[in-house]
Motif scaffolding. Sequence first.
Motif, PDB file in Angstrom:
ATOM      1  N   ALA A 185     -54.361  -9.540  68.616  1.00 55.07           N
ATOM      2  CA  ALA A 185     -52.930  -9.614  68.894  1.00 55.07           C
ATOM      3  C   ALA A 185     -52.262  -8.336  68.414  1.00 55.07           C
ATOM      4  O   ALA A 185     -52.863  -7.553  67.658  1.00 55.07           O
ATOM      5  CB  ALA A 185     -52.311 -10.833  68.204  1.00 55.07           C
ATOM      6  N   ARG A 186     -51.015  -8.155  68.826  1.00 52.62           N
ATOM      7  CA  ARG A 186     -50.242  -7.000  68.367  1.00 52.62           C
ATOM      8  C   ARG A 186     -48.920  -7.496  67.785  1.00 52.62           C
ATOM      9  O   ARG A 186     -48.212  -8.292  68.413  1.00 52.62           O
ATOM     10  CB  ARG A 186     -49.987  -6.021  69.504  1.00 52.62           C
ATOM     11  N   LEU A 187     -48.607  -7.000  66.591  1.00 51.59           N
ATOM     12  CA  LEU A 187     -47.343  -7.306  65.944  1.00 51.59           C
ATOM     13  C   LEU A 187     -46.400  -6.126  66.183  1.00 51.59           C
ATOM     14  O   LEU A 187     -46.487  -5.096  65.513  1.00 51.59           O
ATOM     15  CB  LEU A 187     -47.557  -7.551  64.453  1.00 51.59           C
ATOM     16  N   ARG A 188     -45.526  -6.278  67.176  1.00 52.55           N
ATOM     17  CA  ARG A 188     -44.625  -5.208  67.554  1.00 52.55           C
ATOM     18  C   ARG A 188     -43.343  -5.255  66.722  1.00 52.55           C
ATOM     19  O   ARG A 188     -42.949  -6.313  66.230  1.00 52.55           O
ATOM     20  CB  ARG A 188     -44.276  -5.315  69.042  1.00 52.55           C
ATOM     21  N   SER A 189     -42.707  -4.120  66.574  1.00 45.90           N
ATOM     22  CA  SER A 189     -41.410  -4.078  65.897  1.00 45.90           C
ATOM     23  C   SER A 189     -40.444  -5.026  66.595  1.00 45.90           C
ATOM     24  O   SER A 189     -40.357  -5.050  67.833  1.00 45.90           O
ATOM     25  CB  SER A 189     -40.840  -2.662  65.921  1.00 45.90           C
ATOM     26  N   GLY A 190     -39.727  -5.827  65.795  1.00 45.76           N
ATOM     27  CA  GLY A 190     -38.755  -6.757  66.362  1.00 45.76           C
ATOM     28  C   GLY A 190     -39.356  -7.979  67.009  1.00 45.76           C
ATOM     29  O   GLY A 190     -38.664  -8.689  67.754  1.00 45.76           O
ATOM     30  N   ALA A 191     -40.645  -8.268  66.772  1.00 47.90           N
ATOM     31  CA  ALA A 191     -41.308  -9.411  67.399  1.00 47.90           C
ATOM     32  C   ALA A 191     -40.590 -10.715  67.060  1.00 47.90           C
ATOM     33  O   ALA A 191     -39.933 -10.842  66.025  1.00 47.90           O
ATOM     34  CB  ALA A 191     -42.762  -9.486  66.937  1.00 47.90           C
ATOM     35  N   ARG A 241     -48.665 -18.793  66.993  1.00 54.98           N
ATOM     36  CA  ARG A 241     -47.904 -18.721  65.760  1.00 54.98           C
ATOM     37  C   ARG A 241     -48.792 -18.137  64.656  1.00 54.98           C
ATOM     38  O   ARG A 241     -49.785 -18.714  64.265  1.00 54.98           O
ATOM     39  CB  ARG A 241     -47.419 -20.130  65.376  1.00 54.98           C
ATOM     40  N   TRP A 242     -48.412 -16.947  64.143  1.00 53.84           N
ATOM     41  CA  TRP A 242     -49.151 -16.255  63.096  1.00 53.84           C
ATOM     42  C   TRP A 242     -48.310 -16.298  61.818  1.00 53.84           C
ATOM     43  O   TRP A 242     -47.299 -15.610  61.708  1.00 53.84           O
ATOM     44  CB  TRP A 242     -49.434 -14.814  63.510  1.00 53.84           C
ATOM     45  N   ARG A 243     -48.720 -17.116  60.876  1.00 56.02           N
ATOM     46  CA  ARG A 243     -47.904 -17.349  59.674  1.00 56.02           C
ATOM     47  C   ARG A 243     -47.909 -16.122  58.768  1.00 56.02           C
ATOM     48  O   ARG A 243     -48.934 -15.442  58.619  1.00 56.02           O
ATOM     49  CB  ARG A 243     -48.426 -18.562  58.904  1.00 56.02           C
ATOM     50  N   VAL A 244     -46.758 -15.849  58.149  1.00 56.22           N
ATOM     51  CA  VAL A 244     -46.603 -14.746  57.200  1.00 56.22           C
ATOM     52  C   VAL A 244     -46.046 -15.309  55.892  1.00 56.22           C
ATOM     53  O   VAL A 244     -45.512 -16.424  55.864  1.00 56.22           O
ATOM     54  CB  VAL A 244     -45.683 -13.635  57.754  1.00 56.22           C
ATOM     55  N   PRO A 245     -46.168 -14.563  54.788  1.00 59.25           N
ATOM     56  CA  PRO A 245     -45.865 -15.158  53.482  1.00 59.25           C
ATOM     57  C   PRO A 245     -44.403 -15.449  53.230  1.00 59.25           C
ATOM     58  O   PRO A 245     -44.085 -16.401  52.503  1.00 59.25           O
ATOM     59  CB  PRO A 245     -46.406 -14.127  52.482  1.00 59.25           C
ATOM     60  N   ASP A 246     -43.477 -14.653  53.778  1.00 57.91           N
ATOM     61  CA  ASP A 246     -42.073 -14.857  53.423  1.00 57.91           C
ATOM     62  C   ASP A 246     -41.172 -14.117  54.399  1.00 57.91           C
ATOM     63  O   ASP A 246     -41.625 -13.356  55.265  1.00 57.91           O
ATOM     64  CB  ASP A 246     -41.808 -14.385  51.986  1.00 57.91           C
ATOM     65  N   GLY A 247     -39.879 -14.340  54.226  1.00 55.39           N
ATOM     66  CA  GLY A 247     -38.909 -13.728  55.105  1.00 55.39           C
ATOM     67  C   GLY A 247     -38.765 -12.240  54.925  1.00 55.39           C
ATOM     68  O   GLY A 247     -38.248 -11.553  55.825  1.00 55.39           O
ATOM     69  N   GLY A 248     -39.202 -11.703  53.776  1.00 54.54           N
ATOM     70  CA  GLY A 248     -39.126 -10.270  53.569  1.00 54.54           C
ATOM     71  C   GLY A 248     -39.952  -9.502  54.577  1.00 54.54           C
ATOM     72  O   GLY A 248     -39.532  -8.432  55.062  1.00 54.54           O
ATOM     73  N   VAL A 249     -41.129 -10.021  54.916  1.00 55.44           N
ATOM     74  CA  VAL A 249     -41.975  -9.378  55.917  1.00 55.44           C
ATOM     75  C   VAL A 249     -41.286  -9.398  57.272  1.00 55.44           C
ATOM     76  O   VAL A 249     -41.322  -8.416  58.034  1.00 55.44           O
ATOM     77  CB  VAL A 249     -43.345 -10.079  55.980  1.00 55.44           C
ATOM     78  N   VAL A 250     -40.631 -10.504  57.577  1.00 55.18           N
ATOM     79  CA  VAL A 250     -39.919 -10.622  58.856  1.00 55.18           C
ATOM     80  C   VAL A 250     -38.825  -9.565  58.937  1.00 55.18           C
ATOM     81  O   VAL A 250     -38.681  -8.859  59.950  1.00 55.18           O
ATOM     82  CB  VAL A 250     -39.331 -12.035  59.006  1.00 55.18           C
ATOM     83  N   GLY A 251     -38.048  -9.422  57.870  1.00 56.26           N
ATOM     84  CA  GLY A 251     -36.981  -8.427  57.863  1.00 56.26           C
ATOM     85  C   GLY A 251     -37.492  -7.012  57.971  1.00 56.26           C
ATOM     86  O   GLY A 251     -36.906  -6.179  58.679  1.00 56.26           O
ATOM     87  N   ASN A 252     -38.591  -6.707  57.258  1.00 58.97           N
ATOM     88  CA  ASN A 252     -39.159  -5.359  57.315  1.00 58.97           C
ATOM     89  C   ASN A 252     -39.656  -4.998  58.708  1.00 58.97           C
ATOM     90  O   ASN A 252     -39.784  -3.817  59.040  1.00 58.97           O
ATOM     91  CB  ASN A 252     -40.305  -5.227  56.309  1.00 58.97           C
ATOM     92  N   ASN A 253     -39.930  -6.025  59.515  1.00 63.40           N
ATOM     93  CA  ASN A 253     -40.389  -5.769  60.876  1.00 63.40           C
ATOM     94  C   ASN A 253     -39.228  -5.594  61.850  1.00 63.40           C
ATOM     95  O   ASN A 253     -39.447  -5.392  63.050  1.00 63.40           O
ATOM     96  CB  ASN A 253     -41.286  -6.919  61.358  1.00 63.40           C
ATOM     97  N   GLY A 254     -37.992  -5.667  61.353  1.00 63.62           N
ATOM     98  CA  GLY A 254     -36.848  -5.580  62.251  1.00 63.62           C
ATOM     99  C   GLY A 254     -36.654  -6.833  63.068  1.00 63.62           C
ATOM    100  O   GLY A 254     -36.000  -6.810  64.123  1.00 63.62           O
ATOM    101  N   SER A 255     -37.217  -7.952  62.585  1.00 57.64           N
ATOM    102  CA  SER A 255     -37.105  -9.229  63.283  1.00 57.64           C
ATOM    103  C   SER A 255     -36.106 -10.123  62.560  1.00 57.64           C
ATOM    104  O   SER A 255     -35.763  -9.892  61.402  1.00 57.64           O
ATOM    105  CB  SER A 255     -38.465  -9.926  63.350  1.00 57.64           C
ATOM    106  N   ALA A 256     -35.659 -11.155  63.235  1.00 59.42           N
ATOM    107  CA  ALA A 256     -34.801 -12.175  62.639  1.00 59.42           C
ATOM    108  C   ALA A 256     -35.404 -13.530  62.972  1.00 59.42           C
ATOM    109  O   ALA A 256     -35.571 -13.879  64.159  1.00 59.42           O
ATOM    110  CB  ALA A 256     -33.378 -12.067  63.174  1.00 59.42           C
TER     111      ALA A 256
END
Length: 491
Positions: free
Chosen positions: A431-437, A456-471
């Motif tokens: 898979a590819r995790l693109r900016s803003g995914a 659905r690829w689980r991540v540890p916390d919302g900080g990772v989501v924010g760093n990716n430019g995602s909401a």
Amino acid sequence: MLASVLAGLLVAGCTEGYAQPQAAGEQPAIAGGQSAPRPADVKLASGEPRQSGGVIAAGGADAVYNYGPTVMLDRGQTRMWWCSQYGGAGPAGDDILYAQAQSMDGPFTGPGGGIPAAVFSGAPGQFDGMHTCDPSVLRVGSTYYLYYTGAAGDHALGNAIGLATSPDGVHWTRAAGGKPILGPSHDVHRANVYGAGQPSVVYLDGWFYLMFTDTTGRAAGWNGAGQFVLRSADPAFGSGVQALDVGGFVPVASTSAPRGRSIVDGFSADLMWVGALDAFVVAHETDGGTTLTFWTPDFTENPFQPVLIPGPWKEGPGLVRRADGHAPLSSADPCERVPFDVVRATSIGGANAPTDLRHFGLDLLGSQACGNAGRTAATFDGVAMPSPERTMDLVRAGVRVRVDRRVVAVALAGEVLEKAPAAVAALPVAARLRSGAEAVQAPGKGFAFVLDDKKRWRVPDGGVVGNNGSAAHPVTTAQWDGYPKGHSLVG
């Protein structure tokens, strides 16, 4: 300090006796696994013996003892926490000190460049009101977990294990309501009245593995020596606890269940997962130095013969580990060499207690860690590296996830390489995790990215989501479960 050293005073009498293999129990697959038969009692050659030129870390002038370290390679720094005491740090008892360095040979200094800082001390009126000692620190995502021995005083069976969390490894908040997460089982009362403590924790495939001493455990030795193992998906071990018994891991009602099996005869030991060997390793002190005892993922067999890291010691070792408690890779040859490094107290100081932390290590050779796809997957699990597309590849569960943003790959990885080993090219890009995914969040489920494969690829916390430019947008539990499940990117 007395409560925390009682077990250490007896450890010199331990012999090099090793627990025997037990019948295999049911166990989920770990870290990709091996496709070939597992090795049994294999002798590995060693090389590159090393040790520091002198003491690498000590507290300030009134810190007369320094021992029981936990050592983490974390985002370019070597970070270390250990047991000591500062007169002005709080209650008159053990404190946990912290220092950092650019290499494991130091010099280690406090966060601001001065003397090591006392970052965790007793909480008067609580179970750990006087002593906090024997730290074991992990980082999962952006959260640091500190497991430690706590005691309200120097009374019999007063030691228990507590948990604290932190966003930075320096500022800590007690978890589990400030209560101990594990205490003595009271299976058997022996002359050694230490109780329960000296934790070591590894995070692997969604499980927190907790190894610890309990001098009241049924399977402990005559002098209370022994190392017991629990695991749970809950870092506070408040639910879903499994205990290692003679038949493998079995569900238990709580952390106070009888201790039916010890995996090594010793005190003050440290645990690490070694992906390159597809094995756990326990570091514990014996007559000649630190002995490394290896166990298969289900703790049923000894795949390799014990290895000795020689040299002086006065208290148990701290293995140099990744943030998740895994072994780091060899920078010289990750497919054939496995480095093992420990920090341990080497002398008795003015308080008649261990001090003078020094570094010792060696490499094990001929690991064949890239011998097949399964071995390669286990070796590089949790490792990020540059991809051919000027992005980063993160290895998880035998596949690569291509990550656009380096900061996100680093946050998800236990280790980062600056060059991709050739063997990793055999692992598929899933898979590819693109900016803003797209990202989702569900109550009690946490956070996940929904990638191009619609999984659905689980991540540890919302900080990772924010760093990716995602909401992350909220979804119901039913909607969360409706996404096909990809691999967890947590570890």
